[in-house]
Write a protein that holds these residues in place. Structure first.
Motif, PDB file in Angstrom:
ATOM      1  N   SER A 199       0.830  -1.200   0.000  1.00  0.00           N
ATOM      2  CA  SER A 199       0.000   0.000   0.000  1.00  0.00           C
ATOM      3  C   SER A 199       0.870   1.258   0.000  1.00  0.00           C
ATOM      4  O   SER A 199       2.031   1.241   0.418  1.00  0.00           O
ATOM      5  CB  SER A 199      -0.933  -0.002   1.212  1.00  0.00           C
ATOM      6  N   GLU A 200       0.298   2.343  -0.470  1.00  0.00           N
ATOM      7  CA  GLU A 200       1.011   3.613  -0.526  1.00  0.00           C
ATOM      8  C   GLU A 200       1.333   4.112   0.886  1.00  0.00           C
ATOM      9  O   GLU A 200       0.550   3.890   1.820  1.00  0.00           O
ATOM     10  CB  GLU A 200       0.157   4.662  -1.246  1.00  0.00           C
ATOM     11  N   HIS A 236       4.663   9.253  -2.420  1.00  0.00           N
ATOM     12  CA  HIS A 236       3.726   8.551  -3.289  1.00  0.00           C
ATOM     13  C   HIS A 236       4.479   7.737  -4.336  1.00  0.00           C
ATOM     14  O   HIS A 236       5.439   8.204  -4.940  1.00  0.00           O
ATOM     15  CB  HIS A 236       2.814   9.581  -3.975  1.00  0.00           C
ATOM     16  N   ALA A 237       4.048   6.490  -4.535  1.00  0.00           N
ATOM     17  CA  ALA A 237       4.616   5.573  -5.526  1.00  0.00           C
ATOM     18  C   ALA A 237       6.023   5.108  -5.166  1.00  0.00           C
ATOM     19  O   ALA A 237       6.735   4.577  -6.024  1.00  0.00           O
ATOM     20  CB  ALA A 237       4.598   6.184  -6.932  1.00  0.00           C
ATOM     21  N   PRO A 272       1.022   3.595 -10.030  1.00  0.00           N
ATOM     22  CA  PRO A 272      -0.053   4.547  -9.716  1.00  0.00           C
ATOM     23  C   PRO A 272       0.139   5.859 -10.448  1.00  0.00           C
ATOM     24  O   PRO A 272       1.275   6.285 -10.706  1.00  0.00           O
ATOM     25  CB  PRO A 272       0.069   4.729  -8.197  1.00  0.00           C
ATOM     26  N   TRP A 315       0.596  11.919  -8.103  1.00  0.00           N
ATOM     27  CA  TRP A 315      -0.247  12.483  -7.053  1.00  0.00           C
ATOM     28  C   TRP A 315      -0.892  13.796  -7.519  1.00  0.00           C
ATOM     29  O   TRP A 315      -2.079  14.035  -7.302  1.00  0.00           O
ATOM     30  CB  TRP A 315       0.581  12.719  -5.794  1.00  0.00           C
ATOM     31  N   HIS A 343      -7.621   9.055  -6.528  1.00  0.00           N
ATOM     32  CA  HIS A 343      -6.773   8.249  -5.659  1.00  0.00           C
ATOM     33  C   HIS A 343      -7.608   7.730  -4.492  1.00  0.00           C
ATOM     34  O   HIS A 343      -8.568   8.367  -4.056  1.00  0.00           O
ATOM     35  CB  HIS A 343      -5.618   9.091  -5.108  1.00  0.00           C
TER      36      HIS A 343
END
Length: 421
Positions: free
Chosen positions: A49-50, A78-79, A211, A214, A226
């Motif tokens: 998970s992020e 993020h990512a 993903p 952001w 998101h």
């Protein structure tokens, strides 16, 4: 008598304890903090998970993963996946700052008693509480295929049984499954010199996409927002509206719980698998037996073609099945009072209360009621606030505990433990 006993000190148990302490409840917390993250995942694994969706929950939102990473000089972006070791350390940090002192002893039995519950610790102490929140994680629900259950643990293990994979260096290992646990385990094995193959029922492996950024144009965010479970409106609903998910019909909830977010590997492990791991897709184990030097697996393809292979060890990365009958620490009498859903998991009300008044459940065991978010850390925030609200409501409708008589004419009473800062 305590107001609340929290059994389990993983992300859900610690989050519940933080909210309960802030609400002024007189509570005890039992369990080794972040035990499964520390003991049941090999080093080198990453959180799927992020980072921003992997926070434990305190009412003020102060002790989040980003704050821990900033304090430790780590990156939470993020990512960019977070190492499991870092996440486990974050959980310990959260426990020190946001939770009353945790008693690391194991609770071996929970039974009902007049006015509430009696819990027995591993060394025989009895603790009494008016309500119990059971946050036992995933380990009681380990699922191994029937064809493999009769084999000795020296030959077959579950993926969650390994804190290290060193024992398999230079050996031949077959990993059963097509999800993240199977694929990341296989990648780690290959990278340490193990000859490894993945055997999966699906005709092809599935991989999550990288993903989206952001920050992006508003119309892209509107089309695919998101969420804590990945981009898209469906995932947003599962992750951000579990209370509404519970209002869906039981057949719809059951279908989603079974099919949503099915087996898939993270984008960052794909190249590691495809360049180094043999994949036998579309195969299912029909029979297995011990042979000199290991295990013989008889498999059948989707088209009905039989195949036989021999391997030195089998790792079943076949997930978990949360059923009432696997809640072994509950007394048989208490367990027998639990209403179950068709899949065998316990039914829970809007506040995570089971059919036995005062017994609350959290985590994976509630996924059939509140949706796929309960399979991930992200679900802890909704669970903690909602469950504690339910506990307070329950305590208002039951007699005050105060002091509980115990054999020999003595008594035990609960006293709150301060939150450590």
């Amino acid at each position: 008598m305590y107001d609340l006993l929290v059994v389990g000190a993983g992300p859900y148990g610690l989050s519940i304890a933080s909210h309960a302490a802030a609400a002024g409840l007189n509570l005890r917390v039992f369990g080794r903090p972040m035990a499964s993250w520390r003991d049941n995942m090999p080093s080198g694994m990453f959180l799927k998970s992020e980072p921003w969706a992997s926070n434990l929950s305190d009412p003020a939102g102060r002790w989040h993963l980003g704050a821990y990473c900033a304090e430790q000089g780590l990156t939470a972006r993020h990512a960019k996946p977070i190492p499991v070791e870092a996440f486990a350390a974050y959980g310990l940090w959260f426990a020190r700052h946001a939770v009353p002192a945790v008693d690391e002893r194991t609770v071996t039995r929970v039974a009902s008693c007049p006015g509430g519950f009696t819990a027995v610790t591993e060394d025989g102490e009895e603790v009494h509480a008016r309500a119990v929140a059971l946050a036992v994680g995933v380990m009681p629900f380990v699922e191994v295929p029937p064809t493999l259950r009769g084999l000795h643990p020296a030959l077959v293990t579950h993926s969650s049984h390994h804190s290290e994979l060193d024992r398999f260096r230079g050996k031949d290992v077959t990993v059963i499954g097509g999800g993240q646990a199977a694929l990341e385990t296989a990648a780690l094995l290959a990278e340490q010199g193990t000859r490894v193959r993945v055997l999966a029922r699906a005709e092809r492996l599935c991989w999550n996409d990288v993903p989206p950024p952001w920050e992006r144009p508003w119309w892209q965010s509107l089309r695919s927002p998101h969420s804590g479970l990945g981009p898209g409106w469906r995932n947003w609903f599962y992750s951000e509206r579990p209370g509404l998910f519970r209002r869906l019909s039981e057949p719809t909830r059951a279908r989603i719980a079974t099919t949503a977010l099915g087996p898939a590997g993270a984008w960052w492990v794909r190249d590691r698998v495809e360049r180094a791991v043999e994949v036998l897709a579309g195969h299912e184990v029909a029979a297995a037996c011990a042979v000199p030097g290991g295990v013989r697996l008889d498999t059948v393809s989707r088209g009905g073609t039989p195949c036989t292979l021999e391997t030195q060890h089998v790792i079943a990365a076949t997930g978990f099945r949360p059923r009432c009958d696997r809640l072994g620490l509950l007394s048989s009498e208490l367990r027998g009072t639990l209403a179950a859903l068709p899949d065998g998991s316990p039914a829970v009300g809007r506040d995570f209360e089971s059919s036995h008044p005062g017994l609350f459940l959290a985590g994976l065991v509630t996924a059939s009621g509140f949706g796929p978010a309960m399979r991930f850390v992200h679900g802890a925030t909704f669970t903690a606030s909602t469950l504690v609200r339910g506990v307070r409501r329950r305590l208002r409708t039951t007699p005050t505990g105060g002091t509980v008589p115990v054999p020999g004419g003595s008594s035990r009473s609960g006293s709150p433990s301060p939150v450590r800062r």
